[in-house]
Design an enzyme around this catalytic site. Structure first.
Site, PDB file in Angstrom:
ATOM      1  N   LEU A 130     -28.484  21.314  19.006  1.00 60.50           N
ATOM      2  CA  LEU A 130     -27.259  20.854  18.435  1.00 60.50           C
ATOM      3  C   LEU A 130     -26.563  22.039  17.513  1.00 60.50           C
ATOM      4  O   LEU A 130     -27.210  23.111  17.717  1.00 60.50           O
ATOM      5  CB  LEU A 130     -27.779  19.695  17.128  1.00 60.50           C
ATOM      6  CG  LEU A 130     -28.652  18.592  17.436  1.00 60.50           C
ATOM      7  CD1 LEU A 130     -28.962  18.134  16.410  1.00 60.50           C
ATOM      8  CD2 LEU A 130     -27.457  17.832  18.236  1.00 60.50           C
ATOM      9  N   ALA A 131     -25.703  21.996  17.044  1.00 56.36           N
ATOM     10  CA  ALA A 131     -24.823  22.909  16.434  1.00 56.36           C
ATOM     11  C   ALA A 131     -25.567  23.701  15.407  1.00 56.36           C
ATOM     12  O   ALA A 131     -25.506  24.957  15.225  1.00 56.36           O
ATOM     13  CB  ALA A 131     -23.552  22.557  15.880  1.00 56.36           C
ATOM     14  N   GLU A 132     -26.361  22.991  14.539  1.00 56.73           N
ATOM     15  CA  GLU A 132     -26.977  23.502  13.774  1.00 56.73           C
ATOM     16  C   GLU A 132     -28.750  22.743  13.458  1.00 56.73           C
ATOM     17  O   GLU A 132     -28.553  21.567  13.393  1.00 56.73           O
ATOM     18  CB  GLU A 132     -26.479  23.562  12.224  1.00 56.73           C
ATOM     19  CG  GLU A 132     -25.136  24.344  12.176  1.00 56.73           C
ATOM     20  CD  GLU A 132     -25.315  25.699  12.295  1.00 56.73           C
ATOM     21  OE1 GLU A 132     -26.410  26.498  12.112  1.00 56.73           O
ATOM     22  OE2 GLU A 132     -24.104  26.292  12.318  1.00 56.73           O
ATOM     23  N   THR A 133     -29.522  23.658  13.259  1.00 56.16           N
ATOM     24  CA  THR A 133     -30.812  23.010  12.809  1.00 56.16           C
ATOM     25  C   THR A 133     -31.450  23.822  11.496  1.00 56.16           C
ATOM     26  O   THR A 133     -31.169  24.892  11.264  1.00 56.16           O
ATOM     27  CB  THR A 133     -31.957  23.241  13.623  1.00 56.16           C
ATOM     28  OG1 THR A 133     -31.558  22.658  14.909  1.00 56.16           O
ATOM     29  CG2 THR A 133     -33.321  22.712  13.410  1.00 56.16           C
TER      30      THR A 133
END
Length: 266
Positions: A44-47
């Site tokens: 995902l774009a951010e974790t």
């Protein structure tokens, strides 16, 4: 070892819109390389990873390729998880991070980010950015960290130009900084934007909270107003309500828990 994770759609009022983020609440930090591998696995774009430190939460954010100094949507997602999954008491959550102190508060159905202003400055890269975009731009600004460019902001003439842009991701990745932000006056909102960061594993970010720390002061000055409505017109899309208060930006939106599960590690 088992780690519990939660996936949240941030800046979303219905599932599969806004920006998805993965959230891990940890008892202690994992090795940096392992957190990076976990972020790459989720893709995902951010974790976001967070641990409690006294009265606040220390938060770190990883794209599939790198750790970043600030992320709005994954902070919103983390606050949603702390409030709704782990029953964090009160109406305010304080975070610490590489960019300083952050705060998220509840306001009815919305969560409100309280982030520092990120003031972009004019730069002399307009010709290079126009060549990369393949279209003319009104101006180009840069967010600097010391002498180094951290982000680029290109101002386009209208919303139609922002929506129609088809990025050459290989060319965008060669620009200085982590990513390229494009923005213009909106048709139904004060301004619209899109954000591309292929050099750190994000071809196009669906909704970027942190970029509105740059966009809000720019458009507040240009439009001579402190409260602004914004829309990030990616394929998923997301609406943000922004307010400039001195050297802080408040960014409000909703969040939805989409999935929870466990990661199994040897």
């Amino acid at each position: 070892m088992q780690l519990e994770f939660h996936q949240v759609d941030a800046f979303a009022t219905q599932p599969f819109t806004g920006n998805p983020a993965m959230v891990y609440r940890l008892d202690s930090w994992l090795d940096d390389a392992l957190m990076q591998q976990i972020a790459a696995e989720h893709n995902l774009a951010e974790t976001a990873f967070l641990i409690r430190e006294g009265a606040s939460w220390h938060i770190r954010w990883f794209t599939p390729a790198a750790e970043v100094p600030l992320c709005g949507h994954a902070t919103l997602a983390s606050a949603h998880v702390l409030f709704e999954v782990y029953d964090e008491p009160g109406e305010v959550i304080d975070f610490t991070c590489l960019s300083g102190a952050l705060r998220v508060s509840r306001a009815g159905s919305q969560l409100v980010l309280d982030f520092p202003v990120r003031q972009a400055q004019p730069c002399d890269l307009q010709a290079e950015v126009e060549l990369t975009l393949g279209l003319p731009v009104e101006s180009v600004l840069a967010l600097y960290e010391g002498q180094r460019i951290q982000e680029l902001l290109a101002i386009l003439p209208n919303e139609a130009a922002v929506r129609a842009y088809q990025p050459d991701l290989a060319a965008v990745a060669k620009l200085p900084g982590l990513g390229l932000l494009i923005s213009a006056p909106g048709d139904q909102h004060d301004f619209v934007s899109r954000y591309f960061a292929p050099s750190i594993g994000i071809n196009e970010d669906p909704v970027t909270g942190s970029s509105h720390c740059m966009l809000t002061p720019y458009w507040a000055q240009r439009l001579d107003k402190s409260r602004l409505s914004a829309f990030q017109c990616s394929a998923r899309g997301g609406e943000l309500h922004c307010e400039l208060i001195g050297e802080r930006v408040k960014i409000a939106g909703q969040a939805l828990l989409i999935a929870s599960g466990r990661l199994f590690l040897p």
